[in-house]
Design a protein around this motif. Structure first.
Motif, PDB file in Angstrom:
ATOM      1  N   VAL A  28      -6.312  -1.764  -2.562  1.00 49.76           N
ATOM      2  CA  VAL A  28      -7.282  -1.825  -1.465  1.00 49.76           C
ATOM      3  C   VAL A  28      -8.499  -2.641  -1.890  1.00 49.76           C
ATOM      4  O   VAL A  28      -8.984  -3.497  -1.135  1.00 49.76           O
ATOM      5  CB  VAL A  28      -7.694  -0.401  -1.028  1.00 49.76           C
ATOM      6  CG1 VAL A  28      -8.866  -0.458  -0.056  1.00 49.76           C
ATOM      7  CG2 VAL A  28      -6.505   0.318  -0.372  1.00 49.76           C
ATOM      8  N   ALA A  29      -8.990  -2.410  -3.096  1.00 49.54           N
ATOM      9  CA  ALA A  29     -10.155  -3.150  -3.575  1.00 49.54           C
ATOM     10  C   ALA A  29      -9.857  -4.635  -3.700  1.00 49.54           C
ATOM     11  O   ALA A  29     -10.693  -5.486  -3.357  1.00 49.54           O
ATOM     12  CB  ALA A  29     -10.615  -2.586  -4.914  1.00 49.54           C
ATOM     13  N   TRP A  87       0.833  -1.206   0.000  1.00 47.30           N
ATOM     14  CA  TRP A  87       0.000   0.000   0.000  1.00 47.30           C
ATOM     15  C   TRP A  87       0.864   1.252   0.000  1.00 47.30           C
ATOM     16  O   TRP A  87       0.538   2.233  -0.682  1.00 47.30           O
ATOM     17  CB  TRP A  87      -0.931   0.000   1.215  1.00 47.30           C
ATOM     18  CG  TRP A  87      -1.787   1.226   1.299  1.00 47.30           C
ATOM     19  CD1 TRP A  87      -2.978   1.455   0.668  1.00 47.30           C
ATOM     20  CD2 TRP A  87      -1.490   2.427   2.041  1.00 47.30           C
ATOM     21  NE1 TRP A  87      -3.444   2.710   0.972  1.00 47.30           N
ATOM     22  CE2 TRP A  87      -2.546   3.336   1.807  1.00 47.30           C
ATOM     23  CE3 TRP A  87      -0.432   2.808   2.855  1.00 47.30           C
ATOM     24  CZ2 TRP A  87      -2.582   4.600   2.375  1.00 47.30           C
ATOM     25  CZ3 TRP A  87      -0.454   4.076   3.432  1.00 47.30           C
ATOM     26  CH2 TRP A  87      -1.523   4.954   3.188  1.00 47.30           C
ATOM     27  N   ASP A  94      -8.466  -0.540   5.069  1.00 49.33           N
ATOM     28  CA  ASP A  94      -8.247   0.787   5.648  1.00 49.33           C
ATOM     29  C   ASP A  94      -8.191   0.712   7.177  1.00 49.33           C
ATOM     30  O   ASP A  94      -7.409   1.434   7.812  1.00 49.33           O
ATOM     31  CB  ASP A  94      -9.364   1.744   5.228  1.00 49.33           C
ATOM     32  CG  ASP A  94      -9.169   2.284   3.824  1.00 49.33           C
ATOM     33  OD1 ASP A  94      -8.144   1.966   3.192  1.00 49.33           O
ATOM     34  OD2 ASP A  94     -10.050   3.023   3.349  1.00 49.33           O
ATOM     35  N   LYS A 144      -1.812  11.152   0.686  1.00 49.01           N
ATOM     36  CA  LYS A 144      -1.481  11.452  -0.721  1.00 49.01           C
ATOM     37  C   LYS A 144      -0.107  12.113  -0.754  1.00 49.01           C
ATOM     38  O   LYS A 144       0.240  12.906   0.145  1.00 49.01           O
ATOM     39  CB  LYS A 144      -2.498  12.409  -1.359  1.00 49.01           C
ATOM     40  CG  LYS A 144      -3.940  11.945  -1.297  1.00 49.01           C
ATOM     41  CD  LYS A 144      -4.205  10.794  -2.243  1.00 49.01           C
ATOM     42  CE  LYS A 144      -5.690  10.427  -2.221  1.00 49.01           C
ATOM     43  NZ  LYS A 144      -5.969   9.210  -3.042  1.00 49.01           N
ATOM     44  N   ASP A 203      -6.053   2.665  -4.690  1.00 48.87           N
ATOM     45  CA  ASP A 203      -7.426   2.150  -4.691  1.00 48.87           C
ATOM     46  C   ASP A 203      -7.509   0.726  -5.236  1.00 48.87           C
ATOM     47  O   ASP A 203      -8.286  -0.093  -4.735  1.00 48.87           O
ATOM     48  CB  ASP A 203      -8.341   3.066  -5.508  1.00 48.87           C
ATOM     49  CG  ASP A 203      -8.592   4.402  -4.821  1.00 48.87           C
ATOM     50  OD1 ASP A 203      -8.220   4.534  -3.642  1.00 48.87           O
ATOM     51  OD2 ASP A 203      -9.152   5.302  -5.470  1.00 48.87           O
ATOM     52  N   ARG A 204      -6.739   0.418  -6.266  1.00 49.16           N
ATOM     53  CA  ARG A 204      -6.810  -0.912  -6.872  1.00 49.16           C
ATOM     54  C   ARG A 204      -6.364  -1.992  -5.892  1.00 49.16           C
ATOM     55  O   ARG A 204      -6.999  -3.038  -5.776  1.00 49.16           O
ATOM     56  CB  ARG A 204      -5.946  -0.956  -8.131  1.00 49.16           C
ATOM     57  CG  ARG A 204      -6.049  -2.273  -8.900  1.00 49.16           C
ATOM     58  CD  ARG A 204      -5.245  -2.214 -10.179  1.00 49.16           C
ATOM     59  NE  ARG A 204      -3.823  -2.054  -9.924  1.00 49.16           N
ATOM     60  CZ  ARG A 204      -2.891  -1.970 -10.885  1.00 49.16           C
ATOM     61  NH1 ARG A 204      -3.274  -1.962 -12.157  1.00 49.16           N
ATOM     62  NH2 ARG A 204      -1.625  -1.839 -10.578  1.00 49.16           N
ATOM     63  N   ASP A 224      -9.620  -6.077  -0.035  1.00 48.82           N
ATOM     64  CA  ASP A 224     -10.949  -6.115   0.582  1.00 48.82           C
ATOM     65  C   ASP A 224     -11.855  -7.143  -0.092  1.00 48.82           C
ATOM     66  O   ASP A 224     -12.775  -7.674   0.544  1.00 48.82           O
ATOM     67  CB  ASP A 224     -11.605  -4.732   0.535  1.00 48.82           C
ATOM     68  CG  ASP A 224     -11.182  -3.830   1.688  1.00 48.82           C
ATOM     69  OD1 ASP A 224     -10.714  -4.360   2.718  1.00 48.82           O
ATOM     70  OD2 ASP A 224     -11.312  -2.601   1.564  1.00 48.82           O
TER      71      ASP A 224
END
Length: 204
Positions: free
Chosen positions: A141-142, A128, A188, A201, A138-139, A145
């Protein structure tokens, strides 16, 4: 051992992230305070080598965990040493070998499942870190998850990491835990437990 295969999946996902690191991106900042992408990958490759040596029976030798010197293709260094570590964990699972990990608490030996759990967390959290530095978290994390077994293992180990002033002091592996924001997913939540801000960021 199921956890060994979950670790292999974590490594696979993180390799996909690191494959996007080009030489001209190595000076980017990361969520690891003061660490560029180069410094982070040097650490990760060194940890791959150290854990692999421990899985193959090495004693508590701190030098085995030293940060690596990266070659011309840092992503290949990460991929190659990551694959070797996955193989080493699978070899150790045959005999359920305990591992000496001189960087952690009293150095061990730690049961194999615990040692694999430690590195599974490192793999995904540092994955991450890399993804966030590249502006593409985001990719990952998705994907995490969306893998119930993997994210459950990640969260279980993250929740077990002590969140005391001594354990989270400067120079330790993780900063003091944060409160996850409303509606945060499980990845997260794990990041926040380990002191990462999931909304981090890189500055322009």
């Amino acid at each position: 051992m199921k956890l060994v295969e979950l670790h292999a999946r974590a490594m696979e996902l993180t390799v996909e992230v690191v494959d996007d690191v080009r030489p001209d991106r190595l000076d980017r900042p990361t969520p690891c305070a003061g660490w560029t992408l180069r410094r982070l990958l040097e650490h990760c490759v060194g940890q791959h080598r150290g854990f692999a040596a421990a899985a193959r029976g090495a004693g508590p030798d701190l030098a085995l965990f030293a940060d690596a010197t990266l070659g011309a293709d840092p992503a290949e260094d990460f991929r190659r040493t990551g694959a070797d570590l996955v193989a080493a964990f699978r070899e150790a699972a045959v005999t359920d070998r305990a591992l000496w990990l001189p960087e952690i608490r009293d150095g061990g030996p730690f049961p194999l499942a615990q040692a694999v759990g430690f590195h599974l967390v490192d793999t995904l959290v540092h994955g991450w870190d890399v993804a966030a530095a590249l502006g593409a978290a985001d990719r990952l994390v998705a994907a995490v998850d969306g893998d119930d077994a993997l994210v459950t293992a990640l969260l279980a180990v993250s929740e077990a990491v002590p969140n005391t002033p001594e354990a989270r002091a400067p120079g330790r592996a993780f900063r003091p835990g944060l409160e996850p924001g409303g509606g945060a997913g499980r990845f997260d939540r794990a990041l926040a437990l380990l002191g990462r801000d999931p909304a981090w960021k890189a500055r322009p």
